[in-house]
Design an enzyme around this catalytic site. Structure first.
Site, PDB file in Angstrom:
ATOM      1  N   CYS A 126       0.843  -1.209   0.000  1.00  0.00           N
ATOM      2  CA  CYS A 126       0.000   0.000   0.000  1.00  0.00           C
ATOM      3  C   CYS A 126       0.871   1.249   0.000  1.00  0.00           C
ATOM      4  CB  CYS A 126      -0.907  -0.019   1.230  1.00  0.00           C
ATOM      5  SG  CYS A 126      -1.698   1.577   1.546  1.00  0.00           S
ATOM      6  N   CYS A 185       0.564   3.360   3.460  1.00  0.00           N
ATOM      7  CA  CYS A 185       0.954   2.859   4.779  1.00  0.00           C
ATOM      8  C   CYS A 185       2.283   3.483   5.227  1.00  0.00           C
ATOM      9  CB  CYS A 185       1.081   1.332   4.750  1.00  0.00           C
ATOM     10  SG  CYS A 185      -0.489   0.458   4.995  1.00  0.00           S
ATOM     11  N   ASN A 219      -0.482  15.253  -3.556  1.00  0.00           N
ATOM     12  CA  ASN A 219      -0.898  14.150  -4.423  1.00  0.00           C
ATOM     13  C   ASN A 219       0.108  13.967  -5.564  1.00  0.00           C
ATOM     14  OD1 ASN A 219      -2.306  12.351  -6.133  1.00  0.00           O
ATOM     15  ND2 ASN A 219      -4.287  13.239  -5.587  1.00  0.00           N
ATOM     16  N   ASP A 220       0.599  12.737  -5.715  1.00  0.00           N
ATOM     17  CA  ASP A 220       1.589  12.472  -6.757  1.00  0.00           C
ATOM     18  C   ASP A 220       0.980  12.585  -8.157  1.00  0.00           C
ATOM     19  OD1 ASP A 220       3.431  11.907  -4.707  1.00  0.00           O
ATOM     20  OD2 ASP A 220       2.810   9.808  -4.631  1.00  0.00           O
ATOM     21  N   HIS A 225      -4.028   0.331   8.106  1.00  0.00           N
ATOM     22  CA  HIS A 225      -4.562   0.052   6.777  1.00  0.00           C
ATOM     23  C   HIS A 225      -5.979  -0.530   6.837  1.00  0.00           C
ATOM     24  CE1 HIS A 225      -4.098  -0.871   2.479  1.00  0.00           C
ATOM     25  NE2 HIS A 225      -4.641  -2.057   2.720  1.00  0.00           N
ATOM     26  N   ASN A 284     -13.508  10.032  -0.896  1.00  0.00           N
ATOM     27  CA  ASN A 284     -14.199   9.000  -1.665  1.00  0.00           C
ATOM     28  C   ASN A 284     -13.969   7.696  -0.928  1.00  0.00           C
ATOM     29  OD1 ASN A 284     -15.044  10.655  -3.829  1.00  0.00           O
ATOM     30  ND2 ASN A 284     -13.045  10.446  -4.818  1.00  0.00           N
ATOM     31  N   GLY A 302     -15.024   5.110  -6.780  1.00  0.00           N
ATOM     32  CA  GLY A 302     -13.799   5.484  -7.470  1.00  0.00           C
ATOM     33  C   GLY A 302     -12.588   5.568  -6.571  1.00  0.00           C
ATOM     34  N   SER A 315      -9.390   4.190  -5.064  1.00  0.00           N
ATOM     35  CA  SER A 315      -8.516   3.157  -5.595  1.00  0.00           C
ATOM     36  C   SER A 315      -7.649   2.498  -4.524  1.00  0.00           C
ATOM     37  CB  SER A 315      -7.632   3.739  -6.709  1.00  0.00           C
ATOM     38  OG  SER A 315      -6.993   4.916  -6.270  1.00  0.00           O
ATOM     39  N   HIS A 322      -6.919   2.059   2.129  1.00  0.00           N
ATOM     40  CA  HIS A 322      -6.313   2.731   3.281  1.00  0.00           C
ATOM     41  C   HIS A 322      -7.119   4.003   3.571  1.00  0.00           C
ATOM     42  CE1 HIS A 322      -2.619   3.251   5.839  1.00  0.00           C
ATOM     43  NE2 HIS A 322      -3.290   4.374   6.040  1.00  0.00           N
ATOM     44  N   HIS A 374      -8.310   7.387   3.806  1.00  0.00           N
ATOM     45  CA  HIS A 374      -7.711   8.656   3.397  1.00  0.00           C
ATOM     46  C   HIS A 374      -8.728   9.541   2.709  1.00  0.00           C
ATOM     47  CE1 HIS A 374      -7.669   6.583  -0.484  1.00  0.00           C
ATOM     48  NE2 HIS A 374      -7.410   7.746  -1.074  1.00  0.00           N
ATOM     49  N   GLN A 386      -8.956  13.629   0.485  1.00  0.00           N
ATOM     50  CA  GLN A 386      -8.204  14.499  -0.400  1.00  0.00           C
ATOM     51  C   GLN A 386      -8.581  15.954  -0.185  1.00  0.00           C
ATOM     52  OE1 GLN A 386      -7.604  13.404  -4.556  1.00  0.00           O
ATOM     53  NE2 GLN A 386      -8.835  11.565  -4.246  1.00  0.00           N
ATOM     54  N   HIS A 444     -20.777  23.256   6.316  1.00  0.00           N
ATOM     55  CA  HIS A 444     -21.526  22.003   6.444  1.00  0.00           C
ATOM     56  C   HIS A 444     -20.798  20.904   5.682  1.00  0.00           C
ATOM     57  CE1 HIS A 444     -23.021  24.145   2.861  1.00  0.00           C
ATOM     58  NE2 HIS A 444     -23.048  22.945   2.311  1.00  0.00           N
ATOM     59  N   HIS A 468     -21.477  17.378   3.346  1.00  0.00           N
ATOM     60  CA  HIS A 468     -22.422  16.538   2.616  1.00  0.00           C
ATOM     61  C   HIS A 468     -21.909  15.101   2.591  1.00  0.00           C
ATOM     62  CE1 HIS A 468     -24.694  19.868   0.778  1.00  0.00           C
ATOM     63  NE2 HIS A 468     -23.559  20.459   0.509  1.00  0.00           N
ATOM     64  N   GLN A 497     -33.130  12.305  -9.304  1.00  0.00           N
ATOM     65  CA  GLN A 497     -34.386  11.597  -9.047  1.00  0.00           C
ATOM     66  C   GLN A 497     -34.126  10.593  -7.936  1.00  0.00           C
ATOM     67  OE1 GLN A 497     -35.078   8.174  -9.623  1.00  0.00           O
ATOM     68  NE2 GLN A 497     -37.252   8.289  -9.200  1.00  0.00           N
TER      69      GLN A 497
END
Ligand SMILES: O=P(O)(O)O[C@H]1O[C@H](CO)[C@@H](O)[C@H](O)[C@H]1O
Ligand SMILES: O=P(O)(O)O[C@H]1O[C@H](CO)[C@@H](O)[C@H](O)[C@H]1O
Lengths: 350, 350
Positions: B52, B55, B77-78, B115, B155, B161, B163, B166, B168, B170, B298, B300, B325
Site C-alpha cells: 500500500c 501505509c 498528491n503524486d 490500513h 471517496n 472510485g 482506488s 487505506h 484517506h 483528499q 456544512h 455533505h 431523481q
C-alpha cells in the site's frame, strides 16, 4: 517557461449550453489505476430470450403480454417514476422546504424484437424506425396540455443502471421542465435574443471550421466532442439546421439522423472493442405554448469508459462537491473516435 | 380521491442551497431490480500492507518514502489534477469556446496509520486529529493569495472510485470557486441579505422542530437527511452555530464534530452491515478577501447504496439529462438511519 496550452496545462472550460464550468487536467491522463474494474459485456445472447420481459410475446411483471412485434414496440413503464393520477399540492415553509406535486408518464421503447442486438448492430432502416417512434411519441406527449417537457433517453449497459440488455430506451414526460433543459433553455434564449441565431448554429460553425473536435458528418448531421465535454468520450450529435424538435425534421434529415446514430455508436463500440456503455438522450424545446425559436434540438452521449473496456471515469467526490473534471482533453478524445472504422468490430469475427 | 401526500405521490423538491429541483417518486421504491449488483467490501485487511502506497514507511510511485507516521499524514498528491506551475492564459471565441488556465494544489490525507480501519472504526480522539488536519490545511491553503477555494473530501469504497482502501481523503484547492460552492454562495448570500441570518440557521430550526428528518444530534452538531436529498441516504452534517469555516470552530465544537462523524458513519455501516461507500466533503466559505457572513459550514454525505449492500442508485439517463431523481423519501431514509445502533456491527463479531 512555456505559454498556456490547452493540451498540457490544467484549465477550466465553460459550457455555454448549461452555463457551468468544468476542470480539465490533461497532464493526469497517465496516472496508474489500481481501483475498481468494470466487467465488460461479453455475453452471447439469443435472438429471443424467454425470460426477458421486453422480447416479443413474453409476459411482463404486471401480467401484460407483449405483442409479437417485428419492428419497435412502445408501452407504459410498469414501474414508472411519473404517473398521471397525482393530486395537485404544494408545500412551502419559509422558502426552505418547498415541494410540488408532479405528474407525467413513463414509456419504454423496444428498439428491435432481437434480444441480441444494440443500436450499432442494427441496420440504418431499423434505426430509422426508432427515430420515427421518438418523433411520434414526442408529438403525442408534447401535445398534451399537462406535459411541459418530454425527455427521451437510453441507458445502455449494466454500468449505466440498465437492468435489461434487450435494446430499449425510455421516455419520461412531465408537467414541468427539469433542471438541465431549463438551464439550456435560458442559455439558448439569452444567446438567441442577442444574436438572432441559435447558440448551436454559431457553435457548429466554429467547430466545422476548426475540425479538431469533429467525429463524423453527413449531409444533415454532425457528431463532435464538445469543447466543454465532461465525460471522457462525451459527444454531441446535432442537425445542421436549427430545428426545435423532432417533428420539424424532414424525411431526409430523419434518414441522416439514423445514419449518424449508427456510425457514431459503431465508432463507440470499436473504440475499446466492447459494447460501449452510455446514457444518451435528446434535448428538445419544452412542450408549452411558446414558439421557442431559440431551441436547437441535439442529442448528448455520456459514456463513462475512460481508458479501456474495464477502466471508467468516476464522477464522485470533487465532481459531486465542486464541479465536473476530466483528464484526457476533448480534442484527444475526438481524435481517437475519428480514427475508428465505421464497420462494427463484431462483423469481422463473424 | 386522496389529497397530496409527500410519502405517496410523485413530486418535485427544491434545494435552496444550490437552487435546483429534484424528482421524488416514492411509489417506485418497490420495483424489482434485475440489474448490476455491487460487490460488497468483505476483505479482511492487515493493519499494515507492504504493497500500500499510503501505509507508514512504504515507498510511493514517485519514489518518495512515507514517514513512520502514527497519527495522520498529509502530502502532495503524486497525480494531482491541479498544479502550481500553470502559465496564465485564456481562450474566448464568441463566448462559445471559453477556457481559462487554472492552478492549485492536490493533497492527500491519511486518516490513520492502520490500513484496516475506516472512520467509523476509529476512536473519537483519532477522528479529532483528522478534524485538526482539515482545519490546519484549510487555514494554510486558504491564506494563499492564489487559492480562492479549498475542497476537502473523501471517496470511500471502490464503487466511489476510491482506488486504495487505506483510510484517506483528499483536498483540491484552486484559484477559482468551483460550480457547487459558487451556487451555494449565491443562494446563501441572497438569503442572508434578506433575513440577516444564514440559510442553514433557519433551515436547521425547522428540522429541529419537525424532527422527521433528523438522524443524530450532539451539543454542537446535527446530522439530518435534507428535505431535498438526491442520493438515497444522503445526509447533511452541520454545526448549530453559523461558522463560515473550520478555523472558527471552538475546541468543544471540534470534539463534537469528531463525535458526530463517528456516530454517523457507524450508523451508515450498520444500515446494510457493510463498509458503507460514499463521497463526502466539506463546503466552506471561498478563501478570497471577503468576510462571507452568509456562509454556514456544512458537510455533505453522498452514498450510492439504495436497498442493500449490493443494490445501488444510478444517476444516469434521466438524472444526467434532466435532473436528480430518488425513489425512497428522505423521511423514510432518515427513519432507517435513526433506528440504527451507534455501536459498529463488526464489534459484535469480534
Ligand atoms: O484521485 P483518485 O482518488 O485516484 O480519484 C478519484 O477521485 C477523484 C476526485 O473525486 C476523481 O476525479 C477520480 O475520477 C476518482 O477515481
Ligand atoms: O427504469 P430503469 O431503466 O430500471 O432505471 C434506470 O434508469 C432510471 C432513469 O435514468 C434511473 O432512475 C434508475 O436509477 C436506473 O436504474
Amino acid at each position: 517557461h512555456s505559454s498556456f496550452d490547452l493540451a498540457q496545462h490544467p484549465h477550466r472550460r465553460y459550457n455555454p449550453l448549461n452555463g457551468e464550468w468544468l476542470l480539465v487536467s490533461p497532464h493526469r491522463a497517465l496516472r496508474p489505476w489500481q481501483g475498481q474494474q468494470e466487467a465488460p459485456d461479453t455475453a452471447i445472447r439469443p435472438a429471443h430470450d424467454p425470460t426477458c420481459y421486453l422480447c416479443p410475446g413474453n409476459v411482463r411483471a404486471n401480467g401484460a403480454q407483449n405483442p409479437g412485434y417485428t419492428g419497435t414496440f412502445v408501452f407504459d413503464n410498469d414501474f414508472a417514476a411519473l404517473r398521471d393520477d397525482v393530486p395537485a399540492g404544494t408545500v412551502n415553509q419559509g422558502g426552505l422546504l418547498r415541494a410540488e406535486a408532479e405528474s407525467g408518464v413513463g414509456r419504454v421503447i423496444c428498439f428491435s424484437p432481437r434480444h441480441d442486438l444494440t443500436l450499432p448492430e442494427m441496420s440504418q432502416a431499423d434505426i430509422r424506425r426508432v427515430v420515427d417512434v421518438w418523433t411520434e411519441e414526442f408529438r403525442i406527449l408534447g401535445a398534451r396540455p399537462d406535459i411541459g417537457y418530454v425527455q427521451i433517453f437510453e441507458n445502455k449497459g449494466a454500468v449505466m443502471g440498465c437492468s435489461n440488455p434487450h435494446p430499449h430506451g425510455q421516455i419520461w414526460a412531465q408537467r414541468t421542465v427539469p433542471g438541465e433543459p431549463a438551464k439550456e433553455s435560458g442559455q439558448q434564449l439569452a444567446y438567441f435574443e442577442e444574436h438572432g441565431r441559435t447558440l448551436l448554429t454559431d457553435y457548429l460553425a466554429i467547430e466545422l471550421a476548426e475540425k479538431t473536435r469533429l467525429v463524423l458528418e453527413n449531409e444533415h448531421w454532425v457528431a463532435l466532442v464538445p469543447f466543454w465535454a465532461g465525460w471522457p468520450f462525451e459527444t454531441l450529435l446535432l442537425p445542421r439546421r436549427a430545428v426545435r424538435d423532432l417533428t420539424q425534421l424532414s424525411e431526409a434529415e430523419k434518414d441522416a439522423f439514423a445514419d449518424a446514430l449508427r456510425r457514431l455508436t459503431i465508432r463507440y463500440d470499436n473504440l475499446f472493442q466492447t459494447s460501449f456503455p452510455y446514457s444518451a438522450g435528446l434535448h428538445q424545446r419544452p412542450t408549452d405554448d411558446q414558439a421557442h425559436p431559440e431551441w436547437h434540438l441535439h442529442m448528448h452521449f455520456f459514456p463513462p469508459l475512460l481508458r479501456s473496456a474495464t477502466v471508467r471515469k468516476f464522477m464522485v467526490g470533487y465532481e459531486l462537491l465542486a464541479n465536473a473534471q476530466r483528464d484526457i482533453t476533448p480534442e484527444w478524445a475526438a481524435e481517437r473516435l475519428r480514427s475508428q472504422p465505421e464497420v462494427h468490430y463484431k462483423s469481422f469475427s463473424l
